[in-house]
Motif scaffolding. Structure first.
Motif, PDB file in Angstrom:
ATOM      1  N   THR A 142      64.861  11.580  15.539  1.00 57.34           N
ATOM      2  CA  THR A 142      64.215  10.330  16.232  1.00 57.34           C
ATOM      3  C   THR A 142      62.721  10.601  16.412  1.00 57.34           C
ATOM      4  OG1 THR A 142      66.254   9.713  17.276  1.00 57.34           O
ATOM      5  CG2 THR A 142      64.693   8.537  17.950  1.00 57.34           C
ATOM      6  N   MET A 143      62.785  11.769  17.016  1.00 54.10           N
ATOM      7  CA  MET A 143      61.058  12.114  17.360  1.00 54.10           C
ATOM      8  C   MET A 143      60.302  12.353  16.036  1.00 54.10           C
ATOM      9  SD  MET A 143      61.811  15.043  20.370  1.00 54.10           S
ATOM     10  CE  MET A 143      60.316  15.444  20.615  1.00 54.10           C
ATOM     11  N   LEU A 144      60.747  12.580  14.937  1.00 56.06           N
ATOM     12  CA  LEU A 144      60.063  12.790  13.776  1.00 56.06           C
ATOM     13  C   LEU A 144      59.590  10.962  13.084  1.00 56.06           C
ATOM     14  CD1 LEU A 144      62.084  15.529  11.992  1.00 56.06           C
ATOM     15  CD2 LEU A 144      59.741  15.330  12.727  1.00 56.06           C
ATOM     16  N   PHE A 145      60.769  10.242  13.437  1.00 59.46           N
ATOM     17  CA  PHE A 145      60.602   9.093  13.206  1.00 59.46           C
ATOM     18  C   PHE A 145      59.646   8.380  13.962  1.00 59.46           C
ATOM     19  CE2 PHE A 145      64.893   8.608  11.158  1.00 59.46           C
ATOM     20  CZ  PHE A 145      64.653   8.375  10.002  1.00 59.46           C
ATOM     21  N   ASP A 146      59.543   8.648  15.224  1.00 60.80           N
ATOM     22  CA  ASP A 146      58.371   8.102  16.276  1.00 60.80           C
ATOM     23  C   ASP A 146      57.077   8.831  15.703  1.00 60.80           C
ATOM     24  OD1 ASP A 146      60.210   6.830  17.921  1.00 60.80           O
ATOM     25  OD2 ASP A 146      60.507   8.347  19.091  1.00 60.80           O
ATOM     26  N   GLY A 147      56.985   9.994  15.487  1.00 62.82           N
ATOM     27  CA  GLY A 147      55.478  10.620  14.902  1.00 62.82           C
ATOM     28  C   GLY A 147      55.021   9.953  13.577  1.00 62.82           C
ATOM     29  N   ALA A 148      56.024   9.714  12.718  1.00 65.73           N
ATOM     30  CA  ALA A 148      55.625   9.205  11.377  1.00 65.73           C
ATOM     31  C   ALA A 148      55.340   7.812  11.504  1.00 65.73           C
ATOM     32  CB  ALA A 148      56.816   9.197  10.514  1.00 65.73           C
ATOM     33  N   ILE A 149      56.035   6.964  12.539  1.00 69.42           N
ATOM     34  CA  ILE A 149      55.497   5.614  12.600  1.00 69.42           C
ATOM     35  C   ILE A 149      54.147   5.536  13.279  1.00 69.42           C
ATOM     36  CG2 ILE A 149      56.079   3.678  14.210  1.00 69.42           C
ATOM     37  CD1 ILE A 149      59.033   4.328  13.184  1.00 69.42           C
ATOM     38  N   PHE A 172      50.956   0.014   3.559  1.00 72.91           N
ATOM     39  CA  PHE A 172      51.115   0.838   5.304  1.00 72.91           C
ATOM     40  C   PHE A 172      52.071  -0.120   5.811  1.00 72.91           C
ATOM     41  CE2 PHE A 172      46.714   2.581   4.686  1.00 72.91           C
ATOM     42  CZ  PHE A 172      47.122   3.965   5.014  1.00 72.91           C
ATOM     43  N   ASP A 173      51.874  -1.420   5.679  1.00 78.30           N
ATOM     44  CA  ASP A 173      53.147  -2.380   6.371  1.00 78.30           C
ATOM     45  C   ASP A 173      54.670  -2.195   5.842  1.00 78.30           C
ATOM     46  OD1 ASP A 173      51.302  -3.368   8.098  1.00 78.30           O
ATOM     47  OD2 ASP A 173      50.721  -4.972   7.060  1.00 78.30           O
ATOM     48  N   GLU A 174      54.608  -2.151   4.601  1.00 80.40           N
ATOM     49  CA  GLU A 174      55.735  -1.709   3.816  1.00 80.40           C
ATOM     50  C   GLU A 174      56.492  -0.436   4.506  1.00 80.40           C
ATOM     51  OE1 GLU A 174      57.916  -0.553  -0.183  1.00 80.40           O
ATOM     52  OE2 GLU A 174      55.859  -1.079  -0.468  1.00 80.40           O
ATOM     53  N   VAL A 175      55.631   0.675   4.544  1.00 77.99           N
ATOM     54  CA  VAL A 175      56.150   2.022   5.110  1.00 77.99           C
ATOM     55  C   VAL A 175      56.560   1.583   6.465  1.00 77.99           C
ATOM     56  CG1 VAL A 175      55.355   4.300   5.576  1.00 77.99           C
ATOM     57  CG2 VAL A 175      54.898   3.305   3.262  1.00 77.99           C
ATOM     58  N   LEU A 176      55.801   1.161   7.304  1.00 79.19           N
ATOM     59  CA  LEU A 176      56.212   0.937   8.703  1.00 79.19           C
ATOM     60  C   LEU A 176      57.272  -0.179   8.607  1.00 79.19           C
ATOM     61  CD1 LEU A 176      52.723  -0.223  10.333  1.00 79.19           C
ATOM     62  CD2 LEU A 176      54.212   2.016  10.569  1.00 79.19           C
ATOM     63  N   GLY A 177      57.736  -0.817   7.949  1.00 84.72           N
ATOM     64  CA  GLY A 177      59.056  -1.740   7.976  1.00 84.72           C
ATOM     65  C   GLY A 177      60.156  -0.362   7.542  1.00 84.72           C
ATOM     66  N   LEU A 178      59.816   0.254   6.470  1.00 83.26           N
ATOM     67  CA  LEU A 178      60.976   1.181   6.181  1.00 83.26           C
ATOM     68  C   LEU A 178      61.323   2.187   7.112  1.00 83.26           C
ATOM     69  CD1 LEU A 178      60.045   1.602   2.386  1.00 83.26           C
ATOM     70  CD2 LEU A 178      61.882   0.549   3.073  1.00 83.26           C
ATOM     71  N   LEU A 179      60.261   2.872   7.664  1.00 81.56           N
ATOM     72  CA  LEU A 179      60.546   3.633   8.838  1.00 81.56           C
ATOM     73  C   LEU A 179      61.084   3.363  10.166  1.00 81.56           C
ATOM     74  CD1 LEU A 179      57.241   5.697   8.280  1.00 81.56           C
ATOM     75  CD2 LEU A 179      59.411   6.724   8.055  1.00 81.56           C
ATOM     76  N   GLY A 180      60.786   1.967  10.323  1.00 81.37           N
ATOM     77  CA  GLY A 180      61.332   1.057  11.608  1.00 81.37           C
ATOM     78  C   GLY A 180      62.608   0.955  11.332  1.00 81.37           C
ATOM     79  N   GLY A 181      63.206   0.724  10.227  1.00 76.11           N
ATOM     80  CA  GLY A 181      64.589   0.183   9.947  1.00 76.11           C
ATOM     81  C   GLY A 181      65.403   1.500   9.880  1.00 76.11           C
ATOM     82  N   LEU A 182      64.831   2.468   9.385  1.00 75.04           N
ATOM     83  CA  LEU A 182      65.553   3.725   9.222  1.00 75.04           C
ATOM     84  C   LEU A 182      65.817   4.265  10.767  1.00 75.04           C
ATOM     85  CD1 LEU A 182      63.692   5.557   6.283  1.00 75.04           C
ATOM     86  CD2 LEU A 182      66.141   4.943   6.431  1.00 75.04           C
ATOM     87  N   LYS A 183      64.706   4.271  11.426  1.00 76.76           N
ATOM     88  CA  LYS A 183      64.794   4.799  12.826  1.00 76.76           C
ATOM     89  C   LYS A 183      65.783   4.011  13.484  1.00 76.76           C
ATOM     90  CE  LYS A 183      62.368   5.404  17.247  1.00 76.76           C
ATOM     91  NZ  LYS A 183      61.430   4.515  18.054  1.00 76.76           N
ATOM     92  N   GLN A 184      65.885   2.509  13.607  1.00 74.29           N
ATOM     93  CA  GLN A 184      66.936   1.763  14.130  1.00 74.29           C
ATOM     94  C   GLN A 184      68.331   2.269  13.755  1.00 74.29           C
ATOM     95  OE1 GLN A 184      65.628  -2.345  13.079  1.00 74.29           O
ATOM     96  NE2 GLN A 184      64.975  -2.451  15.074  1.00 74.29           N
ATOM     97  N   SER A 185      68.420   2.423  12.393  1.00 72.28           N
ATOM     98  CA  SER A 185      69.931   3.055  11.929  1.00 72.28           C
ATOM     99  C   SER A 185      70.195   4.224  12.654  1.00 72.28           C
ATOM    100  CB  SER A 185      69.618   3.065  10.342  1.00 72.28           C
ATOM    101  OG  SER A 185      69.503   1.797   9.744  1.00 72.28           O
TER     102      SER A 185
END
Length: 152
Positions: free
Chosen positions: A30-37, A109-122
């Motif tokens: 989860t922290m990795l997702f936060d950092g990437a986002i 960049f927006d596409e990646v933010l959406g992908l990472l956000g969805g992965l983090k929520q999952s």
């Protein structure tokens, strides 16, 4: 002012280091997702502000988190097809980040933010600590309703 900035940066780094020391493996991801986002959002912000060097550094940081953190955390022996699919998705995300940086493309960049956000929520939805807390809470709620029912 410079001393204050260094102190805040050091505090932030120390806070992250302390959190990593006590975090369970699920929390570390989860922290990795936060950092990437955060890094992708910073890259996007620097792109819009015209800060080319900072955009490149933030993009490089995001790619490193995805490649050296999220991808390396996959257990392909136990994860099977799911781990393979996530690996391919992380590779796609890294490539999109590289292209976003090279092309100065906000949409990527927006596409990646959406992908990472969805992965983090999952990922957060399958948090074993949260699931254990919910499981522990469920019997107490049931017994509380039985007790109140018995009083009626």
């Amino acid at each position: 002012m410079l001393g204050m900035k260094k102190a805040l940066n050091a505090y932030g780094q120390t806070s992250v280091e302390m959190a990593v020391d006590v975090a369970c493996p699920h929390r570390l991801v989860t922290m990795l997702f936060d950092g990437a986002i955060k890094a992708v959002a910073m890259a996007r912000m620097h792109l819009e502000a015209g800060n080319v060097a900072e955009k490149g550094m933030a993009t490089s940081k995001a790619i490193a988190i995805v490649d050296d953190g999220l991808r390396l955390s996959l257990d392909k022996n136990q994860g099977g097809e799911l781990a393979d699919n996530l690996d391919a998705l992380y590779e796609y995300i890294s490539n999109q980040l590289l292209q976003a940086n090279l092309r100065n493309d906000v949409a990527l960049f927006d596409e990646v933010l959406g992908l990472l956000g969805g992965l983090k929520q999952s990922w957060e939805a399958i948090d074993p600590v949260a699931q254990a807390a919910q499981a522990a809470e469920a019997p107490r709620q049931d017994s509380a309703s039985v007790l109140s029912y018995g009083r009626a």
